[in-house]
Scaffold this motif. Structure first.
Motif, short mmCIF file in Angstrom:
data_model
loop_
_atom_site.label_atom_id
_atom_site.label_comp_id
_atom_site.label_asym_id
_atom_site.label_seq_id
_atom_site.Cartn_x
_atom_site.Cartn_y
_atom_site.Cartn_z
N GLY A 564 9.65 2.17 16.59
CA GLY A 564 10.62 3.26 16.59
C GLY A 564 10.40 4.17 17.77
O GLY A 564 9.35 4.15 18.42
N TRP A 565 11.40 5.00 18.05
CA TRP A 565 11.36 5.95 19.16
C TRP A 565 11.65 7.34 18.63
O TRP A 565 12.48 7.51 17.75
CB TRP A 565 12.41 5.56 20.21
N SER A 566 10.94 8.33 19.15
CA SER A 566 11.12 9.73 18.77
C SER A 566 10.74 9.91 17.30
O SER A 566 9.60 9.62 16.94
CB SER A 566 12.55 10.19 19.07
N PHE A 567 11.66 10.33 16.43
CA PHE A 567 11.29 10.40 15.01
C PHE A 567 10.89 9.01 14.51
O PHE A 567 9.97 8.87 13.70
CB PHE A 567 12.43 10.95 14.16
N GLY A 568 11.57 7.99 15.00
CA GLY A 568 11.19 6.63 14.63
C GLY A 568 9.79 6.28 15.08
O GLY A 568 9.09 5.52 14.41
N TYR A 570 7.32 8.52 15.28
CA TYR A 570 6.50 9.21 14.28
C TYR A 570 6.39 8.37 13.02
O TYR A 570 5.30 8.17 12.46
CB TYR A 570 7.15 10.57 13.96
N LEU A 571 7.51 7.84 12.57
CA LEU A 571 7.55 7.04 11.35
C LEU A 571 6.73 5.75 11.50
O LEU A 571 6.00 5.35 10.58
CB LEU A 571 9.00 6.73 11.00
N ALA A 572 6.82 5.11 12.67
CA ALA A 572 6.08 3.87 12.89
C ALA A 572 4.57 4.12 12.87
O ALA A 572 3.81 3.37 12.24
CB ALA A 572 6.50 3.24 14.23
N VAL A 592 6.61 12.12 17.75
CA VAL A 592 6.14 13.45 17.40
C VAL A 592 4.90 13.24 16.53
O VAL A 592 5.00 12.70 15.42
CB VAL A 592 7.20 14.25 16.63
N THR A 593 3.73 13.63 17.03
CA THR A 593 2.50 13.40 16.27
C THR A 593 1.98 14.67 15.62
O THR A 593 1.25 14.61 14.64
CB THR A 593 1.40 12.82 17.18
#
Length: 704
Positions: A564-568, A570-572, A592-593
């Protein structure tokens, strides 16, 4: 060299080049104006017009010809040659194209104005005659006065107005303003999070401009450096991170010419610091302002004589009040257009009363004029589609139907519909005559084979994509979500699944799911992430994965990756850190960490103030989880990113190293939050594929 999908995907900027965009309908509904490049791999947008009585398409502005005396075309200009404000605007809009990327028209849509490489141009939309207006310095965001006689523009930190002969005068801004004060531009938070990309507005009589004054001095200073060029100075930015100071944003009425002094618009900026919307119609100047905690919102009418304001409408929500672009506008002397969550859905409101259907989730306002509103939305039980609706005194009605994603542009009584479907590539703009605006988007080398379902638990919209030549053997799995607020992946659009299908054709079962917090599913679904962006969001990905495995026996749950990228991103990363029993590898792009490093308006909406609730931020941070990593993790980050800064990845990497947890980091030199560079975008897909194969111990197969 034979073309491949990664190369084509990068060259066409994800198949966006060559598509009509920024479509504008004239006030009389007889002319359609739009930007479009000449080909599916051409980055230079030209300006075009179609007269609806003839259907003939005309080129009305060609950047290559206009800039022939200088650079070959604006698409080839180094980014550093563009005004700083224009670079920032493109980054906020994720704009990777060149040429005419924005334009503005007069009230009757007979003349258009735009900037190329900081130079001003005006074109007659009827005959295509284009002229260069010579002004000192670099011009940004030019806008014609409603009467078409003047052009306002931003130059540096100042707002200027010129007549068509090039006689310019300062409207707002001191002769030598401090670097921290700007006039006429949107601040970072407004452009990144509120969808307000403008900083000034003409009065209908062309005699006054309402202009933002932004003082960034309270905002903390961050430095974004280029490690690949240690001799270069770092880029200094003012970044309002969660819990820190925002810029001070005020609005002034600025008379044109010798008509008096500018007047400040008055509202309680302490209680309502966010200026979310400004509209100036023939029926009045209105502003929409929002509290710092985003629970309260007001629309106020501005007295243009002295700047005082009167409350027209207020809304409050114990979680947050959602901002909907295009709202807060007076469309006649007694009709205020707003949107609000009522009865579990986002409703169109006229003078505070809901007028849209209670089973439709309003997504945005397309156009609002006397007696009617054109808007987009979706049935609340199916966010995979989007339709165009019209409200008028005759009621509320849908203008589109069927399984697709629809948008629109409107002017007068004319509505032009843009439609995409899962079955066919590209988008179609349909004119009232039935003709189409010409598109020159390339035909993708990949053809999505997506099966869309709702999971049995929580009814999550889920897409499963399998290889085209699949023989039924077990397949490793790749989850490919965004998964967070304000963005969807599972929609009935061919283009939405192109990269996912490419990964599927490399030997994966790809699962894409929209979990809680994603838009379109109503108030409760969106607000279920309040104060927790991690737990439920990740749980929904696991739910969608297991439901997909029940429907598709070829899915191998012993080989599951997520990217994922960006929020994705973070989710990954969250997935492999907290659920190694489910996820066996992850690719986290620009993640985003640590939410304390992300901006105020987005982050505080969901997690509150970190100074008041530090435990909420601790619970949503990835940094304390570093010692839990037991699976392969690839972190990717553009070092020039000024939205999700590279410190997110670097701090997580440092924490992982300190905990003795092996991982990989791929720094992208000169890349921002988007990756428009062709070579970078192409090889980034290939690198991710290589990582997945290595991490899941897969046999290499051919790529296409």
């Amino acid at each position: 060299m034979a073309d491949t999908f990664p190369r084509q995907y990068a060259r066409t900027q994800r198949f966006t080049l060559g598509d009509p965009r920024d479509v504008c309908i004239s006030a009389d509904g007889q002319r359609v104006v739009f930007a479009r490049s000449r080909g599916g791999d051409d980055r230079v947008n030209c300006l075009w017009a179609v007269d609806l009585d003839t259907g003939t398409e005309r080129l009305v502005a060609d950047p290559i010809a206009l800039l022939a005396a200088g650079a070959a075309d604006e698409g080839d200009l180094p980014l550093r040659d563009l005004p700083l404000e224009e670079r920032a605007r493109r980054e906020r809009l994720r704009e990777g194209a060149g040429g005419i990327t924005s334009y503005a028209v007069d009230q009757e849509s007979t003349v258009a104005v735009f900037a190329l490489a900081g130079q001003l141009f005006v074109t007659d939309l009827a005959n295509g005659n284009c002229r260069h207006i010579r002004v000192d310095g670099s011009a940004f965001d030019p806008r014609l006065s409603p009467d078409g006689g003047s052009v306002a523009y931003v130059k540096g930190n100042q707002l200027w107005v010129t007549n068509l002969a090039g006689s310019a005068r300062l409207v707002a801004g001191d002769p030598n303003p401090p670097d921290t004060v700007t006039w006429g531009t949107a601040d970072f938070v407004a452009a990144e999070e509120m969808s307000r990309y403008r900083g000034y507005w003409w009065s209908p009589d062309s005699l006054t401009i309402a202009a933002c004054r932004v003082d960034n001095s309270p905002v903390q200073v961050w430095h974004i450096s280029n490690p690949a060029d240690p001799a270069s100075a770092p880029n200094v930015v003012r970044y309002p991170a969660a819990g820190t100071a925002n810029p001070d944003v005020a609005l002034y009425l600025c008379p044109i010419g010798d008509r008096g002094e500018r007047v400040e618009v008055e509202w309680d900026r302490g209680a309502f610091p966010y200026l979310a919307q400004v509209h100036w119609t023939a029926h009045g100047l209105t502003i929409m302002v929002q509290s710092r905690d985003q629970r309260d919102l007001q629309v106020r009418l501005v007295a243009t004589t002295d700047g005082s304001t009167t409350l027209l409408w207020a809304d409050r929500d114990e979680d947050w009040v959602e901002l909907v672009p295009g709202t807060g506008m007076l469309i006649d002397d007694a009709a205020l257009v707003t949107c609000a969550d009522r009865g579990g859905a986002r409703r169109l409101m006229i003078n505070g009363a809901p007028v849209s259907q209670d089973d439709v989730q309003v997504r945005g306002i397309v156009s609002a004029a006397a007696g009617r509103v054109i808007l987009t939305g979706n049935p609340i039980d199916d966010a995979t589609v989007q339709h165009v609706y019209r409200w008028s005194s005759d009621g509320f009605e849908a203008l589109t139907d069927g399984p697709g994603v629809n948008g629109a542009a409107a002017g007068g009584d004319t509505v032009v519909i843009r439609s995409t479907t899962l079955e066919e590539p590209g988008a179609v703009w349909r004119l009232p005559s039935g003709d189409r605006l010409r598109s020159v988007v390339e035909r993708p080398l990949v053809w999505p084979r997506a099966t869309l379902t709702l999971s049995r638990q929580r009814a999550l919209a889920t897409a499963v994509l399998l290889p085209h030549d699949h023989d039924g053997a077990p397949l490793p799995v790749l989850l490919d979500p965004y998964g967070g607020p304000h963005a969807q992946r599972v929609i009935r659009s061919h283009a939405a699944f192109l990269s996912s299908q490419w990964f599927a054709d490399q030997g994966f079962a790809v699962v894409v799911a929209d979990g809680r917090g994603t838009p379109g599913r109503g108030t409760n679904f969106e607000r279920s992430v309040h104060r927790d962006l991690a737990t439920g969001v990740l749980a929904d990905q696991v739910t969608a994965l297991h439901d997909a495995a029940e429907r598709h026996p070829e899915i191998d749950l012993d080989r599951v990756a997520i990217r994922g990228w960006s929020f994705g991103g973070y989710l990954a990363a969250l997935a492999v850190l907290t659920r190694p029993d489910v996820f066996h590898a992850a690719i986290a792009g620009a993640p985003v960490t640590e939410w304390r490093l992300y901006d105020t308006h987005y982050t505080e909406r969901y997690l509150g103030d970190p100074n008041e609730q530090p435990e909420v931020y601790d619970a949503n941070s990835l940094l304390p989880l570093a010692d839990q990593l037991a699976r392969p993790l690839l972190l990717i980050h553009g070092l020039a990113d000024d939205n999700v800064v590279a410190a997110h990845t670097l701090q997580l990497s440092a924490a992982l190293l300190a905990a003795g947890r092996p991982h990989e980091v791929l720094p992208l030199i000169g890349v921002t939050h988007m990756t428009p560079q062709e070579v970078v975008a192409e090889n980034l897909l290939l690198h991710q594929l290589d990582f997945l194969r290595r991490s899941l111990n897969l046999t290499t197969v051919g790529q296409n």
